[in-house]
Design a protein around this motif. Structure first.
Motif, PDB file in Angstrom:
ATOM      1  N   GLN A 145       5.446  26.347  49.071  1.00 21.35           N
ATOM      2  CA  GLN A 145       4.487  26.495  50.160  1.00 21.35           C
ATOM      3  C   GLN A 145       3.358  25.476  50.114  1.00 21.35           C
ATOM      4  N   ASP A 168      -5.519  27.652  63.776  1.00 20.14           N
ATOM      5  CA  ASP A 168      -4.361  27.834  62.904  1.00 20.14           C
ATOM      6  C   ASP A 168      -3.332  26.741  63.151  1.00 20.14           C
ATOM      7  N   HIS A 208       2.533  27.781  60.782  1.00 24.79           N
ATOM      8  CA  HIS A 208       3.107  27.976  59.448  1.00 24.79           C
ATOM      9  C   HIS A 208       4.553  28.453  59.533  1.00 24.79           C
ATOM     10  N   SER A 225       7.950  26.304  58.290  1.00 28.02           N
ATOM     11  CA  SER A 225       8.829  26.761  57.206  1.00 28.02           C
ATOM     12  C   SER A 225      10.255  26.998  57.701  1.00 28.02           C
ATOM     13  N   GLU A 230      -7.075  29.237  59.521  1.00 31.05           N
ATOM     14  CA  GLU A 230      -5.870  29.708  58.826  1.00 31.05           C
ATOM     15  C   GLU A 230      -6.106  31.031  58.095  1.00 31.05           C
ATOM     16  N   GLN A 237       1.218  18.825  58.239  1.00 30.51           N
ATOM     17  CA  GLN A 237       0.258  19.474  59.127  1.00 30.51           C
ATOM     18  C   GLN A 237      -0.809  18.477  59.568  1.00 30.51           C
ATOM     19  N   ASP A 266       2.637  20.564  53.722  1.00 26.08           N
ATOM     20  CA  ASP A 266       1.306  19.975  53.892  1.00 26.08           C
ATOM     21  C   ASP A 266       1.377  18.525  54.350  1.00 26.08           C
ATOM     22  N   GLU A 286       3.045  33.928  56.663  1.00 24.92           N
ATOM     23  CA  GLU A 286       3.708  33.235  57.766  1.00 24.92           C
ATOM     24  C   GLU A 286       4.746  32.237  57.267  1.00 24.92           C
ATOM     25  N   ARG A 287       4.431  31.497  56.211  1.00 31.37           N
ATOM     26  CA  ARG A 287       5.378  30.514  55.689  1.00 31.37           C
ATOM     27  C   ARG A 287       6.601  31.203  55.080  1.00 31.37           C
ATOM     28  N   PRO A 326      -1.515  32.330  55.625  1.00 34.39           N
ATOM     29  CA  PRO A 326      -0.546  31.233  55.540  1.00 34.39           C
ATOM     30  C   PRO A 326       0.672  31.593  54.694  1.00 34.39           C
TER      31      PRO A 326
END
Length: 325
Positions: free
Chosen positions: A238, A158, A161, A165, A147, A283, A267, A193-194, A190
């Motif tokens: 996040q 990875d 992300h 989101s 990540e 995840q 998460d 990307e999120r 991360p």
């Protein structure tokens, strides 16, 4: 020198047992047959001299291996407090242990470049610079980055992300939310990307602030934000730790979650601070850990190790509902 002592060596044991150095070595290693009486004589001589056996690390180094994979987790003081990091580390350690490899946890220090490691895993944990990286590359130490930046020469593991989101954002949009804010992580791959996934649906989302996955820090940011932005109907966080902090702060203000404020996380960890299940992006911690360890083992064996992008899943809990007002 009077009073000095010397650590006994295998050569001393061989001499005391009346055998060759190679025979003494085989008696300890067990790699080739040595007669029972000879082995007993060697071990008895070793016991009398206080010799405990060959150094396994030295033997591995002569073979070009240390039998240890390092994993850089940022500050060691926080590595064991991140509930999103621990299940991944568990999976890594299980795979490496099954392969007969050890695991060394490391902080961010250039000194780690000098350690005899077969491979190094870099788990970003919000950081994107690493003092030891250039030296490790120069030494051709196999690298796996989790990540983080897709650095040249490293295998990249990875999760999706951005897609995760975006799925949370679409869920909130379908519930009628239009005034949305986001609590982000520190600047990192991360985080970017999120946030990008959220802005695919809510390009004008307001940023609450940035912080690590820490309950107190996130609640402080949420408190300051809600003092000045009372009109938002949803806050997308996040991490689940951040989301739990926002729920706690909302309740402290007598705001109903999700009646007055919807809150989502990322998460899929357990949140023992709450009595409701968060809406979050789950995840695959174990799969990520296994993929990471597998890539490290492949690199150690000089086998191909392709980059991996793992999917994530939206889990709708009781922390999100239809927009109020």
């Amino acid at each position: 020198m009077s009073g000095s002592t010397r650590t006994p060596t295998l050569a001393d044991v061989a001499a005391a047992a009346g055998v060759s150095l190679s025979t003494a070595s085989l008696a300890f290693s067990g790699n080739k047959p040595v007669s029972g009486p000879t082995r007993e004589r060697v071990l008895a001589a070793a016991g009398s001299l206080g010799y405990t056996g060959p150094n396994p690390l030295a033997r591995n180094l002569r073979q070009g291996r240390s039998g240890v994979v390092g994993i850089a987790v940022g500050p060691l003081s926080t590595a064991f407090r991140d509930p999103a990091a621990l299940p991944m580390l568990d999976a890594v350690s299980e795979v490496l242990e099954a392969a007969g490899m050890g695991l060394l946890l490391m902080g961010d220090s250039v000194e780690h470049a000098r350690l005899p490691l077969d491979a190094v895993i870099y788990q970003v944990c919000g950081q994107e610079t690493w003092a030891a990286y250039d030296d490790l590359v120069a030494r051709d130490v196999p690298l796996v980055v989790v990540e983080g930046p897709a650095w040249p020469g490293a295998t990249f593991i990875d999760i999706d992300h951005r897609g995760g989101s975006a799925s949370v954002a679409r869920h909130l949009h379908d519930l009628g939310h239009r005034r949305v804010a986001t609590l982000t992580l520190q600047e990192s791959h991360p985080q970017r990307e999120r946030e990008a996934g959220l802005r695919e649906v809510f390009p004008d989302a307001v940023v609450v602030g940035r912080c690590v996955s820490d309950l107190t820090a996130a609640q402080d940011l949420a408190s300051a934000f809600l003092d000045g932005e009372p009109d938002v109907t949803a806050i997308v966080c996040q991490s689940d730790v951040q989301a739990a902090a926002v729920v706690l702060e909302a309740r402290r203000r007598d705001l109903d979650v999700p009646g007055d404020l919807s809150v989502a996380g990322f998460d899929g960890i357990d949140t023992p601070w709450l009595d409701l299940e968060l809406t979050t992006v789950v995840q695959p911690f174990a799969e990520k850990g296994r993929a990471t360890a597998g890539a490290a083992l492949a690199r150690v064996a000089d086998e191909p190790a392709a980059d991996v992008l793992l999917p994530v899943t939206l889990r709708v809990g009781r922390s999100t509902g239809r927009a109020s007002g």
